[in-house]
Scaffold this motif. Structure first.
Motif, PDB file in Angstrom:
ATOM      1  N   ILE A  17      58.663  33.318  48.679  1.00 31.39           N
ATOM      2  CA  ILE A  17      58.966  32.830  47.338  1.00 31.39           C
ATOM      3  C   ILE A  17      60.127  31.845  47.404  1.00 31.39           C
ATOM      4  O   ILE A  17      61.163  32.151  47.980  1.00 31.39           O
ATOM      5  CB  ILE A  17      59.311  33.999  46.394  1.00 31.39           C
ATOM      6  N   ASN A  18      59.935  30.694  46.825  1.00 32.18           N
ATOM      7  CA  ASN A  18      61.001  29.729  46.644  1.00 32.18           C
ATOM      8  C   ASN A  18      61.644  30.065  45.296  1.00 32.18           C
ATOM      9  O   ASN A  18      61.082  29.775  44.237  1.00 32.18           O
ATOM     10  CB  ASN A  18      60.444  28.306  46.651  1.00 32.18           C
ATOM     11  N   THR A  19      62.805  30.725  45.347  1.00 28.79           N
ATOM     12  CA  THR A  19      63.428  31.204  44.106  1.00 28.79           C
ATOM     13  C   THR A  19      63.920  30.060  43.225  1.00 28.79           C
ATOM     14  O   THR A  19      63.922  30.192  42.002  1.00 28.79           O
ATOM     15  CB  THR A  19      64.605  32.151  44.426  1.00 28.79           C
ATOM     16  N   ARG A  20      64.330  28.975  43.840  1.00 28.32           N
ATOM     17  CA  ARG A  20      64.815  27.841  43.049  1.00 28.32           C
ATOM     18  C   ARG A  20      63.696  27.237  42.199  1.00 28.32           C
ATOM     19  O   ARG A  20      63.876  26.923  41.036  1.00 28.32           O
ATOM     20  CB  ARG A  20      65.414  26.787  43.978  1.00 28.32           C
ATOM     21  N   ARG A  21      62.529  27.098  42.803  1.00 25.84           N
ATOM     22  CA  ARG A  21      61.389  26.492  42.086  1.00 25.84           C
ATOM     23  C   ARG A  21      60.481  27.534  41.439  1.00 25.84           C
ATOM     24  O   ARG A  21      59.518  27.178  40.768  1.00 25.84           O
ATOM     25  CB  ARG A  21      60.581  25.632  43.044  1.00 25.84           C
ATOM     26  N   LYS A  22      60.753  28.827  41.719  1.00 23.32           N
ATOM     27  CA  LYS A  22      59.959  29.944  41.171  1.00 23.32           C
ATOM     28  C   LYS A  22      58.475  29.774  41.494  1.00 23.32           C
ATOM     29  O   LYS A  22      57.617  29.797  40.617  1.00 23.32           O
ATOM     30  CB  LYS A  22      60.171  30.078  39.672  1.00 23.32           C
ATOM     31  N   GLU A  23      58.217  29.598  42.793  1.00 21.56           N
ATOM     32  CA  GLU A  23      56.823  29.426  43.211  1.00 21.56           C
ATOM     33  C   GLU A  23      56.605  30.057  44.587  1.00 21.56           C
ATOM     34  O   GLU A  23      57.537  30.245  45.365  1.00 21.56           O
ATOM     35  CB  GLU A  23      56.445  27.945  43.253  1.00 21.56           C
ATOM     36  N   TRP A  24      55.376  30.392  44.871  1.00 20.18           N
ATOM     37  CA  TRP A  24      54.956  30.921  46.164  1.00 20.18           C
ATOM     38  C   TRP A  24      54.677  29.756  47.092  1.00 20.18           C
ATOM     39  O   TRP A  24      53.962  28.812  46.734  1.00 20.18           O
ATOM     40  CB  TRP A  24      53.704  31.778  46.003  1.00 20.18           C
ATOM     41  N   ARG A  25      55.251  29.810  48.304  1.00 17.24           N
ATOM     42  CA  ARG A  25      55.015  28.772  49.294  1.00 17.24           C
ATOM     43  C   ARG A  25      54.196  29.361  50.423  1.00 17.24           C
ATOM     44  O   ARG A  25      54.611  30.315  51.058  1.00 17.24           O
ATOM     45  CB  ARG A  25      56.343  28.233  49.847  1.00 17.24           C
ATOM     46  N   LYS A  26      53.037  28.777  50.681  1.00 24.25           N
ATOM     47  CA  LYS A  26      52.170  29.240  51.760  1.00 24.25           C
ATOM     48  C   LYS A  26      52.749  28.879  53.119  1.00 24.25           C
ATOM     49  O   LYS A  26      53.454  27.879  53.261  1.00 24.25           O
ATOM     50  CB  LYS A  26      50.788  28.592  51.653  1.00 24.25           C
TER      51      LYS A  26
END
Length: 99
Positions: A17-26
């Motif tokens: 999880i990229n907490t800054r962008r609030k997204e899952w990174r594969k």
């Protein structure tokens, strides 16, 4: 092998999880961690936790191997991953006849 060799199986997801962008990174490569680095960090943290609880004697610490073996195995996703894990989770690895 039925000799004594304690080991751990665990699943690491293929991303984070990229907490800054609030997204899952594969995951872009094959593995999330380098196996040798994973072994060093896991060994250090386990020994520190045992020491903090007073469970790590000097004689035990000196008998433990300096390098631990980490077998990072990509088992796929979905059904192939579940089939791989089911061998370890459903009935156990050792049959009742071999205990």
């Amino acid at each position: 092998r039925l000799d004594y060799h304690p080991h751990i199986h665990f699943v690491v997801p293929g991303g984070g999880i990229n907490t800054r962008r609030k997204e899952w990174r594969k995951l872009t490569g094959h593995y999330l961690f380098n196996g040798k680095n994973l072994a060093m960090v896991f060994r250090a943290r386990l020994l520190r936790a045992l020491d903090e609880q007073g469970l790590l004697s000097l004689s035990l610490k000196t008998r433990l191997p300096k390098e631990w073996v980490v077998n990072c195995k990509r088992v796929g996703k979905g059904l192939p991953a579940l089939e791989y894990l089911s061998r370890y989770l459903y009935r156990g690895v050792i049959s009742d006849n071999n205990i």
